[in-house]
Enzyme design. Sequence first.
Site, short mmCIF file in Angstrom:
data_model
loop_
_atom_site.label_atom_id
_atom_site.label_comp_id
_atom_site.label_asym_id
_atom_site.label_seq_id
_atom_site.Cartn_x
_atom_site.Cartn_y
_atom_site.Cartn_z
N ASP A 1 12.90 -9.96 8.58
CA ASP A 1 13.40 -10.32 9.90
C ASP A 1 14.93 -10.31 9.88
O ASP A 1 15.54 -9.51 9.18
CB ASP A 1 12.82 -11.68 10.33
CG ASP A 1 12.96 -12.75 9.24
OD1 ASP A 1 13.97 -12.71 8.50
OD2 ASP A 1 12.08 -13.61 9.13
N SER A 2 15.57 -11.20 10.62
CA SER A 2 17.03 -11.20 10.70
C SER A 2 17.69 -11.54 9.36
O SER A 2 18.82 -11.12 9.09
CB SER A 2 17.51 -12.18 11.77
OG SER A 2 16.99 -13.47 11.55
N LEU A 3 17.00 -12.29 8.51
CA LEU A 3 17.56 -12.59 7.19
C LEU A 3 17.76 -11.32 6.37
O LEU A 3 18.63 -11.26 5.50
CB LEU A 3 16.65 -13.57 6.43
CG LEU A 3 16.54 -14.97 7.03
CD1 LEU A 3 15.48 -15.78 6.29
CD2 LEU A 3 17.88 -15.69 6.98
#
Length: 242
Positions: free
Chosen positions: A17-19
């Site tokens: 995801d955004s990580l």
Amino acid sequence: MDPQATHQLPQIVCIGDSLTQHGWDVGKRGWTAQLAQTYLRRMDVVNRGLSGFNTRWAKHTVPRIISTQNIRLVCILFGSNDAQFAPGKYHVPVDEFTDNLRDITRMVAGARVLLVTPPPVADRLYESLFEGPADRCCEGTRLYADAVRTLAEELRIPCVDLWTAMETTATSTNTPLDSFLWDGLHLNANGNDLLFNLLLQAIKSNYPELNPDSMPFVVPGHLDFANLDELTHMLAHSTESQ
């Protein structure tokens, strides 16, 4: 050899995801950027981070955005969005999360895999972003980190336990989780450094053939050949050995 032919370098593919998407942020010492620097001219690092995605959406998207050809290693990091409180848009129940993550892992069958736990949430800092109650919390996300560890054990896949490493480091150094997370959820420079070092350690321990310290350049160094003929010969040999 066809002079017009192109040959890809072996790949490390990072899915999440955004990580993961933010892993290219060199201003925060992004962990995928650090991997790319470490494997320069040895393997290409492909970032397939999807900001805002949970595993329910990712398992239908991943097959469209990666090619299993030439992949040597896949790093998979999900859980932070799935852990949103129900009935939030991003929430995925833990059991379904586990099934989705298992399906994503099967999509890259044949490649070496590292499953990464989501990090803890720095609740106080994260809550400060909301006028009302926050949409997720540390204890809720812990269930998803536990699920990643359990699945890794089931599938006999190495687990990079970012959750425990961050929590242990914060406790042992008497520093808050805020020191690893710029907004309470996403990694800052310290968090990215921690994850990068954990990944590199896991690679060296579980997949020593991918240890960057012992991998030769795919493209020879300029000091390794005297002229174009030698370079052409070395390139042909390098291509045949891939």
